[in-house]
Design an enzyme around this catalytic site. Structure first.
Site, PDB file in Angstrom:
ATOM      1  CG  HIS A  71      -1.771  -1.043   1.516  1.00 47.05           C
ATOM      2  ND1 HIS A  71      -1.373  -2.177   2.172  1.00 47.05           N
ATOM      3  CD2 HIS A  71      -3.095  -1.201   1.251  1.00 47.05           C
ATOM      4  CE1 HIS A  71      -2.408  -2.997   2.271  1.00 47.05           C
ATOM      5  NE2 HIS A  71      -3.460  -2.444   1.721  1.00 47.05           N
ATOM      6  CG  ASP A  93       1.720  -0.945   3.399  1.00 43.70           C
ATOM      7  OD1 ASP A  93       0.978  -0.591   4.314  1.00 43.70           O
ATOM      8  OD2 ASP A  93       1.411  -1.778   2.520  1.00 43.70           O
ATOM      9  CD  GLU A 114      -7.619  -8.442  -1.390  1.00 44.73           C
ATOM     10  OE1 GLU A 114      -6.622  -7.931  -1.944  1.00 44.73           O
ATOM     11  OE2 GLU A 114      -7.661  -8.707  -0.180  1.00 44.73           O
ATOM     12  CG  ASP A 135      -4.193 -10.891  -1.324  1.00 42.06           C
ATOM     13  OD1 ASP A 135      -3.323 -10.798  -2.209  1.00 42.06           O
ATOM     14  OD2 ASP A 135      -4.613  -9.910  -0.673  1.00 42.06           O
TER      15      ASP A 135
END
Ligand code: XLS
Ligand code: NI
Ligand code: NI
Length: 440
Positions: free
Chosen positions: A102, A105, A233, A297
């Site tokens: 992200h 992050d 997602e 994921d």
């Protein structure tokens, strides 16, 4: 190879085979081994999730971060640079090639949008150098549109247009950053895109807003020449009571309704599938059936806990069923397997990060080998083909493709008489899968 942050691992994790007793070795994942014409490394394109691996501290609802991490030191920008160094050291030591992030992050949010953009650019510049030096690549980037309190009522679906604008600004920057780092995909996970109560919510407008934001992103993608795949997602709830991207079927319907179907595929997360009341393989199958299974994921939930625990996947029954779907569609294309997973709070050492990833990687490698053998032997397929044999006849195909009207197919009822139910053989098929699991 630097040894700053993980001195306990002195050489890259290597494949030693199933008989090895070395916990810092792969027993099933042999990156160069060919399965169905591709190396294992090509099948998986395993990625490290930056947020769980370098930004998580083991915090939960009942306690603050509990882990001491050497890279977590200095000013926010200094810490960001240290985490970046740790990321590339870790990936190289695991012998992998991809990571995912992200925006928040990798780079700290600044006091103004301009300062945030500047921070991100500064880190992207450094990341590009590491990528060039190590050959490690970006599987996907994304924007964190859920952490900051301004997104409490959603980002694209917020009742306040000004929040929509801030979300747009972040997506624009994150797309620029993903392009600059040659990212192969870009993910939209719906953060807080959902509602807590319908009493204060314009459901239709919020979903229209979400579609508009995605259209704007598609237009911008074209404008800057980003060739990566856009992915959505799905997740049914958490943080909101109801997330608009509930599950694969809902997202596929949404994409078709809003004219977005050509621009997006899905990133399916195992734990989100189970939160939605589905199995992992169900979500993979639904996405794949529409040609939209783009990436995974790789994680797992806990059967006794009803939330997104993001554990490392170790259940080879589940990975086998997942790999059956992935192999059937001949791989994930530009996608990969991102470990959106974190260690338990009690697994507090950096060494645990290695064990966790090795366990997840081996679980999927084993699943791949079992699935490959099941497919090669047609261990399930022979039975399934027989089960659908009537549809494989020329007349069956004519019905399926719309060449036969209702009266013609109805005439078959009296011509052929009462259908005879056949066994579905579920238990037998389950035994076959178990035999292959234990035999490979
Ligand atoms: C949260 C999601 C998130 C996405 C990326 O539940 O899994 O981590 O993968 O925003
Ligand atoms: Ni995820
Ligand atoms: Ni998740």
């Amino acid at each position: 190879m630097s040894a700053t942050y993980f001195p306990e691992v002195t050489k890259p994790i290597a494949y030693e085979g199933p008989k090895s007793k070395n916990p810092l070795a792969f027993k099933w994942y042999n990156p160069t081994q060919i399965v169905r014409g591709k190396t294992m490394a090509e099948h998986f394109r395993f990625a490290i999730a930056y947020w769980h691996t370098f930004k998580a501290g083991g915090a939960d609802m009942f306690g603050p971060p509990a882990w001491v991490r050497a890279w977590n030191a200095g000013t926010p920008l200094e810490a960001a640079n240290k985490a970046l160094a740790a990321n590339f050291e870790f990936i190289q030591k695991l012998g992998l090639s991809y990571y995912c992030w992200h925006d928040r992050d990798i780079a700290p949010e600044g006091a103004t949008p301009a300062e945030s953009t500047q921070n991100l650019h500064a880190i992207v510049k450094e990341a590009a150098k590491y990528q060039a030096d190590t050959g490690v690549k970006l599987l996907w980037g994304t924007a964190n549109l859920f952490g900051n309190p301004r997104f409490t009522h959603g980002a694209g679906t917020n009742p306040d247009l000004q929040v929509f604008a801030w979300a747009a600004a972040q997506i624009k920057d994150a797309l620029d950053a993903t392009l600059a780092l040659d990212g192969e995909n870009y993910v939209f996970w719906g953060g807080r895109e959902g509602y807590e109560t319908l009493l204060n919510t314009r459901y239709k407008q919020e979903t229209d807003q979400l579609a508009r934001l995605l259209h704007l992103a598609v237009d911008y993608k074209k404008k800057i020449g980003f060739k990566g795949q856009f992915l959505i997602e799905p997740k049914p709830h958490e943080p909101t009571k109801h997330q608009y991207d509930f599950d694969a079927a809902t997202v596929i319907g949404f994409l078709h309704t809003h004219g977005l179907a050509d621009h997006f595929k899905l990133n399916i997360e195992a734990n989100h599938a189970t939160l939605a009341g589905h199995t992992f393989e169900h979500e993979l199958t639904v996405a794949s059936a529409d040609g939209k299974l783009g990436s995974i994921d790789a994680n797992a939930g806990d059967v006794l806990l009803g939330w997104d625990t993001d554990q490392f996947p170790v259940d080879i029954y589940s990975t086998t069923k997942a790999m059956l779907v992935v192999l059937a569609q001949n791989g994930l294309g530009s996608g990969g397997f991102n470990f959106d997973a974190k260690c338990r709070r009690g697994s507090l050492e950096t060494l645990d990060l290695f064990y966790a990833h090795i366990g997840g990687i081996d679980a999927f490698a084993r699943g791949l080998l079992v699935a490959d053998k099941l497919l090669a032997d047609r261990a399930l397929e022979d039975f399934v083909s027989k089960r659908y044999a009537s549809w494989d006849t020329p007349f069956g195909q004519d019905v399926l493709t719309g060449k036969v009207d209702l009266e013609t197919v109805a005439a078959l009822a009296s011509q052929k008489g009462e259908p005879v139910p056949q066994s579905g053989r579920q238990e037998l098929l389950e035994i076959i899968v178990n035999d292959y699991l234990l035999g490979v």
